[in-house]
Design a protein around this motif. Structure first.
Motif, PDB file in Angstrom:
ATOM      1  N   ARG A  38      45.234  47.181  22.819  1.00 16.57           N
ATOM      2  CA  ARG A  38      45.884  46.636  21.879  1.00 16.57           C
ATOM      3  C   ARG A  38      44.927  45.286  21.265  1.00 16.57           C
ATOM      4  N   GLY A  39      44.985  45.091  20.011  1.00 20.56           N
ATOM      5  CA  GLY A  39      44.204  44.352  19.270  1.00 20.56           C
ATOM      6  C   GLY A  39      42.666  44.922  19.117  1.00 20.56           C
ATOM      7  N   VAL A  40      42.390  45.997  19.462  1.00 17.63           N
ATOM      8  CA  VAL A  40      41.041  46.692  19.432  1.00 17.63           C
ATOM      9  C   VAL A  40      41.069  47.122  17.894  1.00 17.63           C
ATOM     10  N   LYS A  41      39.992  46.779  17.461  1.00 17.09           N
ATOM     11  CA  LYS A  41      39.560  47.480  16.006  1.00 17.09           C
ATOM     12  C   LYS A  41      39.282  49.015  15.817  1.00 17.09           C
ATOM     13  N   GLN A  42      38.433  49.413  16.820  1.00 17.41           N
ATOM     14  CA  GLN A  42      38.364  50.974  16.818  1.00 17.41           C
ATOM     15  C   GLN A  42      38.487  51.597  18.318  1.00 17.41           C
ATOM     16  N   VAL A  43      38.998  52.712  18.359  1.00 16.18           N
ATOM     17  CA  VAL A  43      39.051  53.119  19.617  1.00 16.18           C
ATOM     18  C   VAL A  43      38.731  54.882  19.490  1.00 16.18           C
ATOM     19  N   LEU A  44      38.142  55.221  20.502  1.00 16.18           N
ATOM     20  CA  LEU A  44      37.577  56.788  20.308  1.00 16.18           C
ATOM     21  C   LEU A  44      38.318  57.436  21.732  1.00 16.18           C
ATOM     22  N   GLU A  45      39.323  58.160  21.496  1.00 14.88           N
ATOM     23  CA  GLU A  45      39.966  58.843  22.458  1.00 14.88           C
ATOM     24  C   GLU A  45      39.280  60.252  22.840  1.00 14.88           C
ATOM     25  N   VAL A  46      38.847  60.414  23.928  1.00 15.10           N
ATOM     26  CA  VAL A  46      38.358  61.698  24.133  1.00 15.10           C
ATOM     27  C   VAL A  46      39.427  62.604  24.753  1.00 15.10           C
ATOM     28  N   ALA A  47      39.336  63.900  24.705  1.00 12.70           N
ATOM     29  CA  ALA A  47      40.351  64.896  25.505  1.00 12.70           C
ATOM     30  C   ALA A  47      41.739  64.307  25.336  1.00 12.70           C
ATOM     31  N   ALA A  48      42.178  64.031  23.817  1.00 13.34           N
ATOM     32  CA  ALA A  48      43.617  63.477  23.562  1.00 13.34           C
ATOM     33  C   ALA A  48      44.530  64.938  23.785  1.00 13.34           C
ATOM     34  N   GLY A  49      43.975  65.831  23.991  1.00 15.34           N
ATOM     35  CA  GLY A  49      45.160  66.827  23.911  1.00 15.34           C
ATOM     36  C   GLY A  49      46.057  66.949  22.737  1.00 15.34           C
ATOM     37  N   THR A  50      47.365  66.918  23.271  1.00 13.81           N
ATOM     38  CA  THR A  50      48.359  66.898  22.192  1.00 13.81           C
ATOM     39  C   THR A  50      48.994  65.655  21.662  1.00 13.81           C
ATOM     40  N   GLY A  51      48.347  64.645  22.257  1.00 11.99           N
ATOM     41  CA  GLY A  51      48.484  63.213  21.853  1.00 11.99           C
ATOM     42  C   GLY A  51      49.469  62.390  22.585  1.00 11.99           C
ATOM     43  N   LEU A  52      49.640  62.917  23.871  1.00 12.73           N
ATOM     44  CA  LEU A  52      50.481  62.008  24.551  1.00 12.73           C
ATOM     45  C   LEU A  52      50.413  60.421  24.706  1.00 12.73           C
ATOM     46  N   PHE A  53      48.798  60.134  24.628  1.00  6.13           N
ATOM     47  CA  PHE A  53      48.817  58.777  24.758  1.00  6.13           C
ATOM     48  C   PHE A  53      48.341  58.192  23.432  1.00  6.13           C
ATOM     49  N   THR A  54      48.103  58.875  22.431  1.00  5.59           N
ATOM     50  CA  THR A  54      47.757  58.771  21.169  1.00  5.59           C
ATOM     51  C   THR A  54      48.543  57.748  20.228  1.00  5.59           C
ATOM     52  N   THR A  55      49.832  57.859  20.177  1.00  3.71           N
ATOM     53  CA  THR A  55      50.790  57.035  19.430  1.00  3.71           C
ATOM     54  C   THR A  55      50.712  55.799  20.012  1.00  3.71           C
ATOM     55  N   ALA A  56      50.798  55.647  21.160  1.00  2.43           N
ATOM     56  CA  ALA A  56      50.689  54.375  21.833  1.00  2.43           C
ATOM     57  C   ALA A  56      49.405  53.497  21.638  1.00  2.43           C
ATOM     58  N   ILE A  57      48.294  54.224  21.716  1.00  7.04           N
ATOM     59  CA  ILE A  57      47.078  53.479  21.337  1.00  7.04           C
ATOM     60  C   ILE A  57      47.357  53.241  20.007  1.00  7.04           C
ATOM     61  N   ALA A  58      47.732  53.882  19.134  1.00  7.55           N
ATOM     62  CA  ALA A  58      47.477  53.720  17.651  1.00  7.55           C
ATOM     63  C   ALA A  58      48.530  52.512  17.205  1.00  7.55           C
ATOM     64  N   ALA A  59      49.502  52.228  17.968  1.00  2.52           N
ATOM     65  CA  ALA A  59      50.345  51.333  17.700  1.00  2.52           C
ATOM     66  C   ALA A  59      49.563  49.869  17.586  1.00  2.52           C
ATOM     67  N   GLY A  60      48.478  49.827  18.671  1.00  3.78           N
ATOM     68  CA  GLY A  60      47.824  48.290  18.764  1.00  3.78           C
ATOM     69  C   GLY A  60      46.484  48.430  18.239  1.00  3.78           C
TER      70      GLY A  60
END
Length: 92
Positions: A38-60
């Motif tokens: 949360r509050g991070v400018k840029q995030v690199l998500e490796v091995a994101a798969g189907t995005g189970l974590f992605t929308t939560a990361i994108a929200a912040g």
């Protein structure tokens, strides 16, 4: 296509169901990752798969690049983002 990629492509359609059934600590892990990014400018998500974590990361986060080895996983991730209306993630 190599065997490893073919394996992940083959399970992409049922991956979310499997993780929700077998991933007991998954909600807590998603919440922890979302809080840490949360509050991070840029995030690199490796091995994101189907995005189970992605929308939560994108929200912040301001911008996210989510990657996966499997084209089928990236396709499922892209569809998840589209359905959720998430526009600050680039899936690769």
């Amino acid at each position: 296509m190599n065997e490893e990629r073919a394996y992940w492509d083959g399970i992409a359609k049922r991956y979310d169901r499997t993780m929700l059934l077998l991933g007991g600590p998954l909600p807590a892990a998603i919440a922890r990752v979302a809080a840490r990014t949360r509050g991070v400018k840029q995030v690199l998500e490796v091995a994101a798969g189907t995005g189970l974590f992605t929308t939560a990361i994108a929200a912040g986060a301001e911008a996210v690049v989510s990657t996966d080895y499997s084209p089928a996983m990236v396709a499922a991730l892209t569809e998840r983002l589209r359905r959720a209306g998430v526009t600050n993630v680039r899936a690769e």
